[in-house]
Design a protein around this motif. Structure first.
Motif, short mmCIF file in Angstrom:
data_model
loop_
_atom_site.label_atom_id
_atom_site.label_comp_id
_atom_site.label_asym_id
_atom_site.label_seq_id
_atom_site.Cartn_x
_atom_site.Cartn_y
_atom_site.Cartn_z
N SER A 12 0.89 -1.26 -0.05
CA SER A 12 0.10 0.00 0.02
C SER A 12 0.85 1.20 -0.05
CB SER A 12 -0.85 -0.07 1.11
OG SER A 12 -1.77 -1.16 1.18
N TYR A 13 1.87 1.43 -0.78
CA TYR A 13 2.75 2.51 -0.90
C TYR A 13 2.21 3.52 -1.86
CZ TYR A 13 7.19 4.37 -1.87
OH TYR A 13 8.46 5.75 -2.13
N GLU A 14 1.78 4.50 -1.35
CA GLU A 14 1.05 5.41 -2.05
C GLU A 14 1.80 6.09 -3.24
OE1 GLU A 14 -1.54 8.25 -0.14
OE2 GLU A 14 -2.31 6.87 1.18
N PRO A 15 3.12 6.24 -3.32
CA PRO A 15 3.81 6.89 -4.49
C PRO A 15 3.88 6.00 -5.63
CG PRO A 15 4.87 7.42 -2.34
CD PRO A 15 3.88 6.45 -1.89
N ILE A 16 3.62 4.83 -5.51
CA ILE A 16 3.39 3.80 -6.65
C ILE A 16 2.23 3.89 -7.26
CG2 ILE A 16 2.44 1.71 -5.95
CD1 ILE A 16 5.76 2.04 -7.91
N TYR A 17 1.02 4.55 -6.83
CA TYR A 17 -0.40 4.44 -7.25
C TYR A 17 -0.27 5.25 -8.71
CZ TYR A 17 -2.04 3.01 -2.83
OH TYR A 17 -2.40 2.26 -1.42
N GLY A 18 0.35 6.34 -8.82
CA GLY A 18 0.36 7.20 -10.08
C GLY A 18 1.21 6.17 -11.15
N PRO A 19 2.46 5.89 -10.98
CA PRO A 19 2.82 4.88 -12.05
C PRO A 19 2.15 3.65 -12.45
CG PRO A 19 4.63 5.75 -10.49
CD PRO A 19 3.21 6.09 -9.89
N VAL A 20 1.37 3.14 -11.44
CA VAL A 20 0.31 2.09 -11.71
C VAL A 20 -0.73 2.58 -12.85
CG1 VAL A 20 -1.19 0.26 -10.79
CG2 VAL A 20 0.89 0.70 -9.64
N GLU A 21 -1.23 3.67 -12.44
CA GLU A 21 -2.42 4.26 -13.23
C GLU A 21 -1.82 4.40 -14.72
OE1 GLU A 21 -5.57 7.95 -13.29
OE2 GLU A 21 -4.32 7.62 -11.40
N LYS A 22 -0.61 4.93 -14.78
CA LYS A 22 -0.12 5.43 -15.84
C LYS A 22 0.23 4.01 -16.73
CE LYS A 22 3.97 7.80 -17.87
NZ LYS A 22 4.50 6.84 -18.86
N PHE A 23 0.70 2.76 -16.17
CA PHE A 23 0.82 1.66 -16.86
C PHE A 23 -0.54 0.98 -17.07
CE2 PHE A 23 2.86 -2.69 -16.23
CZ PHE A 23 3.32 -2.59 -17.52
N LEU A 24 -1.48 1.13 -16.52
CA LEU A 24 -2.71 0.54 -16.86
C LEU A 24 -3.23 1.20 -18.09
CD1 LEU A 24 -4.33 0.01 -13.31
CD2 LEU A 24 -3.59 -1.73 -14.94
N GLY A 25 -3.09 2.64 -18.24
CA GLY A 25 -3.46 3.29 -19.36
C GLY A 25 -2.52 3.08 -20.46
N GLU A 26 -1.37 2.67 -20.64
CA GLU A 26 -0.55 2.48 -21.80
C GLU A 26 -0.68 1.11 -22.50
OE1 GLU A 26 3.22 5.01 -20.13
OE2 GLU A 26 3.36 2.88 -20.08
N GLN A 27 -1.15 0.36 -21.76
CA GLN A 27 -1.42 -1.34 -22.32
C GLN A 27 -2.55 -1.98 -21.48
OE1 GLN A 27 -0.10 -4.29 -20.41
NE2 GLN A 27 -0.29 -2.76 -18.67
N GLY A 28 -2.94 -3.17 -22.50
CA GLY A 28 -3.99 -3.88 -21.90
C GLY A 28 -3.68 -5.59 -21.86
#
Length: 623
Positions: free
Chosen positions: A562-578
């Motif tokens: 639950s490391y919040e600074p990773i949430y933004g990069p995760v959201e970016k990765f989820l938007g880049e590929q499926g």
């Protein structure tokens, strides 16, 4: 008017098809379709050549899903038909009565179905120009495994049926059409004055319906070998050309290990980012995800896997999806053989260690007593997609590796692998047939009696039918793994001011060692402390890596803590590929951290994912 069957049931050969495949089977299928990007529909007809297996055959039953059936012809005459109400798992059965039943074994009948696809088809993804790399032209691609061919074409949608196929596909110029078949010439077969072009294809080798595949888009090809062209949008074709230079080596190694390559061409298509899998082994045209474009050729083992499918899966095919391991467990085993021959046995052993980690995670996700964690699960009444995981891949590999070790090692087992392909090529088989030939082969070898005794000692019931981890724990060479595990153990143990790490800790690690390092930390019951994750990012800069395997493992490690600074990069990765290998676990982990955030991110990117991925993520998030 002929009467229709009232009962609606699936086949005894395959619980995922309505088609009466025990009575009659398709020998050849011809598609004649027009691509309409405005309506997002394929329209035209399919001509099926069917042959009686047992008589009398009084009707043909085909699988469909989300199709508009306009007209049916039998032997050139319009014929009444009935399209049943759809079931959630298997779509709609299409019943076609035969005014003149088939009364002789081997007798053939031609059926033509005029139809149109709809936007609800899970097999087809229509991409607007904005969803492509070039942003100028629309794009479509299909994905028919496991039971989605029925939403592309009315057919006997079962791997129990092997057929040849041909196609005539008309699309708007200047778009190119490619299929899982050999193109008839390098240029369109026909160019119309109104701006439409027609491409013709032929697949002379018998294959199951789930391997029918099509792509229409702005595509450019570059040859990378005598049998291989890499295709993609022009914007990434040079990058793809460089990444897949070793393809011919993989092919030649597969041939040396097994039998001559059957399919003529082995082209590769790098798809847009929404493609839901790492690769799909469509004959003559393997589909791959752009996440393989790592810029350092570190992820091309996926291509070795898809090449291995040319023998195990495409030539020798599972009879139904309960025996999926005969496709995937065998293919992982062959893939690792290819990589071991090219890069050394330690690489094969290390890949097996990574696979064991993936197997444990899948079994933990389902639960160790879940029947779906059996190597041969019962899928009666179930969409095979709902059972999809790494289990048939890795548990199947573990069974074959165990047998190889038990029976005398690679020198004894590799000739059997070749014999397996020679025995079953062109056929669809169940596990019992595989096991019977395994015994037959080794009984005929030198020392056969002793080897049969060894096979009799295998706990077949536990290996094949018991849920959970394999009954035998294989041992693998830890040489390449130990350095990664040692670093992970240091991060587990050291606290506070005693932390003594360096930005050079990962020097000499290949990408797989970095993945194992991160996965080892993620697998621990206690999440890594936030201070350690922060320091790890400061020293190693893992958030900015390009390699998607490392990127994914790093993000999973952060989400489990639950490391919040990773949430933004995760959201970016989820938007880049499926790619489902990444997006499904990331959504599940993000949902555990912040359910509202996970649902918001999915809502924002839902339209960019393939329909198959969308449906599975919805289930993961409880939507």
């Amino acid at each position: 008017m002929a009467s229709f069957a009232a009962a609606l049931s699936t086949s005894s050969l395959d619980p995922a098809t309505y088609a009466n495949v025990e009575e009659v089977q398709t020998r050849h299928l011809h598609l004649d379709l027009k691509v309409d990007f405005t309506q997002k529909a394929l329209s035209g007809s399919v001509r099926l050549q069917l042959q009686a297996l047992r008589t009398p055959v009084r009707q043909i039953t085909l699988d469909t899903r989300a199709l508009l059936v306009n007209r049916v012809e039998v032997r050139g005459k319009d014929t009444p038909f009935k399209l049943h109400e759809p079931s959630q798992a298997f779509g709609s059965a299409l019943h076609i009565p035969l005014a003149d039943p088939l009364t002789k074994e081997g007798e053939e009948v031609e059926v033509v179905v005029h139809y149109q696809t709809t936007e609800a088809s899970p097999a087809i993804q229509w991409l607007d120009p904005a969803q492509t790399v070039g942003k100028t032209h629309p794009y479509l691609f299909t994905q028919c495994q496991a039971i989605h061919a029925r939403s592309l074409v009315p057919c006997q949608d079962s791997p129990a049926v092997k057929l040849t196929y041909s196609a005539s596909i008309t699309a708007p110029s200047p778009l190119r059409v490619l299929m899982s078949a050999l193109g008839k010439g390098s240029a369109p077969a026909k160019t119309n004055p109104d701006g439409w072009v027609t491409y013709a294809f032929d697949q002379p080798t018998r294959m199951p319906s789930y391997l029918i595949a099509m792509v229409v888009g702005n595509l450019e090809g570059r040859e990378v070998g005598p049998r291989t062209t890499v295709w993609s949008e022009p914007e990434v074709v040079a990058e793809a050309e460089w990444e897949f230079q070793e393809t011919e080596k993989f092919l030649a190694t597969g041939e040396d290990l097994l039998t001559p390559y059957e399919w003529g061409r082995y082209d590769l298509l790098v798809l847009p980012s929404s493609f839901p899998y790492g690769g799909m082994e469509n004959p003559c045209l393997t589909f791959v995800t752009p996440t393989l474009l790592a810029g350092d050729r570190t992820l091309v083992d996926v291509v070795a896997h898809e090449i291995a499918h040319s023998w195990t899966g495409n030539l020798v095919t599972t009879q139904n999806w309960e025996h999926f391991w005969l496709n995937e467990g065998w293919t992982v085993f062959v893939e690792r053989k290819i990589m071991g021959r090219l890069h050394g046995e330690p690489e094969r052993q290390f890949s097996a260690i990574l696979g064991l980690s993936a197997l444990r995670e899948s079994i933990q996700h389902f639960g160790p007593t879940n029947p779906l964690t059996a190597l041969v699960p019962d899928l009666q009444g179930m969409d095979p997609d709902d059972a999809f995981s790494s289990i048939p891949y890795e548990k199947g590999f573990h069974l074959l590796y165990y047998l190889e070790t038990l029976l005398g090692g690679p020198k004894v087992f590799e000739p059997y692998m070749r014999a397996h392909v020679q025995e079953f090529q062109g056929k669809s088989i169940q596990t019992s047939q595989w096991k019977d030939f395994l015994y037959k082969y080794f009984a005929a070898t030198e020392g056969g009696k002793e080897r049969v005794v060894l096979l009799d000692q295998v706990d077949w019931a536990k290996w094949l039918k018991a849920p959970g981890m394999p009954p035998v724990e294989n041992k693998f060479d830890p040489t390449l793994a130990e350095k990664a595990r040692a670093l992970a153990r240091r991060w587990e143990k050291e606290d506070g001011e005693s932390l003594d790490f360096s930005s050079r800790d990962l020097d000499g690690f290949n990408s797989n060692q970095k993945v194992l390092f991160l996965d080892h930390l993620s697998s621990q019951e206690k999440p890594l402390a936030h201070a350690k994750i922060s320091l790890m990012e400061e020293l190693y800069g893992l958030t900015g890596v390009r390699n998607c395997e490392v990127r994914f493992s790093w993000q999973i490690l952060g989400l489990k803590a639950s490391y919040e600074p990773i949430y933004g990069p995760v959201e970016k990765f989820l938007g880049e590929q499926g790619r489902m290998k990444y997006v499904r676990p990331l959504y599940r982990a993000l949902n555990q951290c912040d359910s509202s955030l996970a649902k918001r991110v999915f809502k924002e990117h839902r339209s960019s994912y393939h329909p198959i991925a969308t449906r599975m993520i919805e289930k993961d998030l409880g939507l």
